[in-house]
Design a protein around this motif. Sequence first.
Motif, PDB file in Angstrom:
ATOM      1  N   GLY A   1      75.694  29.011  51.060  1.00  0.00           N
ATOM      2  CA  GLY A   1      76.964  28.412  50.408  1.00  0.00           C
ATOM      3  C   GLY A   1      78.090  29.165  50.733  1.00  0.00           C
ATOM      4  N   SER A   2      79.290  29.018  50.279  1.00  0.00           N
ATOM      5  CA  SER A   2      80.387  29.646  50.509  1.00  0.00           C
ATOM      6  C   SER A   2      80.543  30.812  49.876  1.00  0.00           C
ATOM      7  N   GLY A   3      79.818  31.081  49.071  1.00  0.00           N
ATOM      8  CA  GLY A   3      80.074  32.356  48.039  1.00  0.00           C
ATOM      9  C   GLY A   3      78.929  33.078  48.044  1.00  0.00           C
ATOM     10  N   HIS A   4      78.378  33.567  46.730  1.00  0.00           N
ATOM     11  CA  HIS A   4      77.474  34.646  46.548  1.00  0.00           C
ATOM     12  C   HIS A   4      76.096  33.564  46.932  1.00  0.00           C
ATOM     13  N   ASP A   5      75.085  34.230  47.232  1.00  0.00           N
ATOM     14  CA  ASP A   5      73.617  33.598  47.432  1.00  0.00           C
ATOM     15  C   ASP A   5      72.722  34.945  47.206  1.00  0.00           C
ATOM     16  N   THR A   6      71.795  34.500  46.131  1.00  0.00           N
ATOM     17  CA  THR A   6      70.831  35.520  45.694  1.00  0.00           C
ATOM     18  C   THR A   6      69.516  34.932  45.477  1.00  0.00           C
ATOM     19  N   ALA A   7      68.421  35.667  46.247  1.00  0.00           N
ATOM     20  CA  ALA A   7      67.126  35.002  46.036  1.00  0.00           C
ATOM     21  C   ALA A   7      66.284  35.926  45.130  1.00  0.00           C
ATOM     22  N   PHE A   8      65.461  35.488  44.447  1.00  0.00           N
ATOM     23  CA  PHE A   8      64.733  36.039  43.442  1.00  0.00           C
ATOM     24  C   PHE A   8      63.224  35.933  43.381  1.00  0.00           C
ATOM     25  N   SER A   9      62.804  34.878  44.355  1.00  0.00           N
ATOM     26  CA  SER A   9      61.236  34.678  44.578  1.00  0.00           C
ATOM     27  C   SER A   9      60.929  34.194  45.912  1.00  0.00           C
ATOM     28  N   MET A  10      59.989  34.375  46.510  1.00  0.00           N
ATOM     29  CA  MET A  10      59.565  34.035  47.784  1.00  0.00           C
ATOM     30  C   MET A  10      57.987  33.476  47.842  1.00  0.00           C
ATOM     31  N   VAL A  11      57.772  32.552  48.470  1.00  0.00           N
ATOM     32  CA  VAL A  11      56.329  32.040  48.484  1.00  0.00           C
ATOM     33  C   VAL A  11      55.886  31.479  49.944  1.00  0.00           C
ATOM     34  N   GLN A  12      54.766  31.831  50.340  1.00  0.00           N
ATOM     35  CA  GLN A  12      54.335  31.626  51.812  1.00  0.00           C
ATOM     36  C   GLN A  12      53.510  30.288  51.560  1.00  0.00           C
ATOM     37  N   GLN A  13      54.010  29.243  52.400  1.00  0.00           N
ATOM     38  CA  GLN A  13      53.377  27.929  52.404  1.00  0.00           C
ATOM     39  C   GLN A  13      52.058  27.989  52.977  1.00  0.00           C
ATOM     40  N   SER A  14      51.279  26.847  52.913  1.00  0.00           N
ATOM     41  CA  SER A  14      49.885  27.015  53.521  1.00  0.00           C
ATOM     42  C   SER A  14      49.835  26.793  55.069  1.00  0.00           C
ATOM     43  N   ASP A  15      51.214  26.500  55.568  1.00  0.00           N
ATOM     44  CA  ASP A  15      51.394  26.148  56.830  1.00  0.00           C
ATOM     45  C   ASP A  15      52.182  27.614  57.361  1.00  0.00           C
ATOM     46  N   SER A  16      52.147  28.805  56.539  1.00  0.00           N
ATOM     47  CA  SER A  16      52.734  30.064  57.065  1.00  0.00           C
ATOM     48  C   SER A  16      54.207  30.003  56.937  1.00  0.00           C
ATOM     49  N   LYS A  17      54.966  29.086  56.596  1.00  0.00           N
ATOM     50  CA  LYS A  17      56.210  28.968  56.605  1.00  0.00           C
ATOM     51  C   LYS A  17      56.591  29.695  55.099  1.00  0.00           C
ATOM     52  N   LEU A  18      57.846  30.242  55.179  1.00  0.00           N
ATOM     53  CA  LEU A  18      58.275  31.213  54.032  1.00  0.00           C
ATOM     54  C   LEU A  18      59.351  30.337  53.428  1.00  0.00           C
ATOM     55  N   VAL A  19      59.235  30.206  51.989  1.00  0.00           N
ATOM     56  CA  VAL A  19      60.357  29.606  51.250  1.00  0.00           C
ATOM     57  C   VAL A  19      60.777  30.811  50.416  1.00  0.00           C
ATOM     58  N   LEU A  20      62.244  30.904  50.293  1.00  0.00           N
ATOM     59  CA  LEU A  20      63.024  31.721  49.365  1.00  0.00           C
ATOM     60  C   LEU A  20      63.796  30.962  48.221  1.00  0.00           C
ATOM     61  N   ALA A  21      63.642  31.377  47.260  1.00  0.00           N
ATOM     62  CA  ALA A  21      64.648  30.697  45.941  1.00  0.00           C
ATOM     63  C   ALA A  21      65.451  31.406  45.422  1.00  0.00           C
ATOM     64  N   GLY A  22      66.571  30.775  44.770  1.00  0.00           N
ATOM     65  CA  GLY A  22      67.340  31.605  43.968  1.00  0.00           C
ATOM     66  C   GLY A  22      68.489  30.841  43.676  1.00  0.00           C
ATOM     67  N   TYR A  23      69.915  31.226  43.839  1.00  0.00           N
ATOM     68  CA  TYR A  23      70.879  30.416  43.659  1.00  0.00           C
ATOM     69  C   TYR A  23      72.071  30.717  44.457  1.00  0.00           C
ATOM     70  N   SER A  24      72.864  29.738  44.396  1.00  0.00           N
ATOM     71  CA  SER A  24      73.957  29.976  45.429  1.00  0.00           C
ATOM     72  C   SER A  24      75.438  29.365  44.992  1.00  0.00           C
ATOM     73  N   TYR A  25      76.396  30.044  45.108  1.00  0.00           N
ATOM     74  CA  TYR A  25      77.782  29.371  44.660  1.00  0.00           C
ATOM     75  C   TYR A  25      78.282  28.377  45.495  1.00  0.00           C
ATOM     76  N   ASN A  26      78.694  27.284  44.597  1.00  0.00           N
ATOM     77  CA  ASN A  26      78.926  26.022  45.416  1.00  0.00           C
ATOM     78  C   ASN A  26      80.278  25.616  45.881  1.00  0.00           C
ATOM     79  N   GLY A  27      81.157  26.928  45.661  1.00  0.00           N
ATOM     80  CA  GLY A  27      82.406  26.835  46.182  1.00  0.00           C
ATOM     81  C   GLY A  27      83.492  26.339  45.374  1.00  0.00           C
ATOM     82  N   GLY A  28      82.661  25.798  44.220  1.00  0.00           N
ATOM     83  CA  GLY A  28      83.854  25.370  42.962  1.00  0.00           C
ATOM     84  C   GLY A  28      83.775  26.356  41.759  1.00  0.00           C
ATOM     85  N   THR A  29      83.073  25.866  40.826  1.00  0.00           N
ATOM     86  CA  THR A  29      83.122  26.835  39.691  1.00  0.00           C
ATOM     87  C   THR A  29      81.648  26.936  39.309  1.00  0.00           C
ATOM     88  N   ASN A  30      80.619  26.684  39.892  1.00  0.00           N
ATOM     89  CA  ASN A  30      79.267  26.727  39.376  1.00  0.00           C
ATOM     90  C   ASN A  30      78.456  27.348  40.576  1.00  0.00           C
TER      91      ASN A  30
END
Length: 307
Positions: A1-30
């Motif tokens: 996003g346009s501001g802070h991005d923070t990841a807290f968890s990662m998983v490796q898919q069965s096809d070996s790709k990696l997925v990160l999850a967390g939160y991102s500032y949407n540039g507005g207020t949330n």
Amino acid sequence: GSGHDTAFSMVQQSDSKLVLAGYSYNGGTNYNFALGRYNEDGSLDSSFGTGGIVTTAMSASDDSSYSVIQQADGKLVVAGYARVGSSYRFALARYNTDGSLDGSFGSVGKVITPVGVSYAFILSVIQQADGKLVATGYVHNGSNYDFGLVRYNTDGSLDTNFGVGGVVLTAVGASQDYPFSLIQQVDGKLVAAGYSYSGSNYDFALARYNTDGSLDSGFGTGGKVITPVGAGHDYVYSVIQQANGKLAAAGYSKNGSTDNFALVLYNTDGSLDSGFGVGGIVTTAVGSGAQAYSIIQQADGKLVAAG
């Protein structure tokens, strides 16, 4: 996003790709749920979302995800919280393999569940062997925070065969209790791990549940185990079941003014394994202070803690 991005968890898919999850500032207020998927070489996967990135507004206010898993069918489930008005609620979103929301889950791919009194935050989600989802986090009971577990059917509806209407709240100690990690044992029972306030310090805390959400009386005292590790605060952030059935919990313990890695090994009945470390406990000083947030068991049986 346009501001802070923070990841807290990662998983490796069965096809070996990696997925990160967390939160991102949407540039507005949330802040919104945020995912990034990466190819094996570390490049963003352009077949996922927009250029490898997906953000999801779960509510009209702040949303944050803390845990991501891949289901057996390849879909991704992300869990955390959504703020609705002045309250915080359990929140889950399920995505198809291309990053689009799965319309067969909850309302257009999203599920928001009010639990307890005003404040409820998911920190871990798992998929059971039967395909159902279980989320754990801390839930305010009006006075203190308790361990909270919610089980969902595959369509995102609450599983009424679990606890009370799909919800289980557990006061592990007499005060604040915070679960950070959840697993399903090979026998189907659930173990939630975190920490509990004793009145002077926080201690390692685990609770084990039968498949219907009731506490397992064969574990610790009435299904609960509280373990003081050091003379100060002790925190669990990750728990696993070893290949031999024993439970290993990792976090950190305060040794005076310094934080040390802390691991505790429990027998299947919740008692400390006296063959591990000193009475079932190992603390390790790393640098001038160290906190462990994740633990795994290697194929050769050895444990690796990281933080």
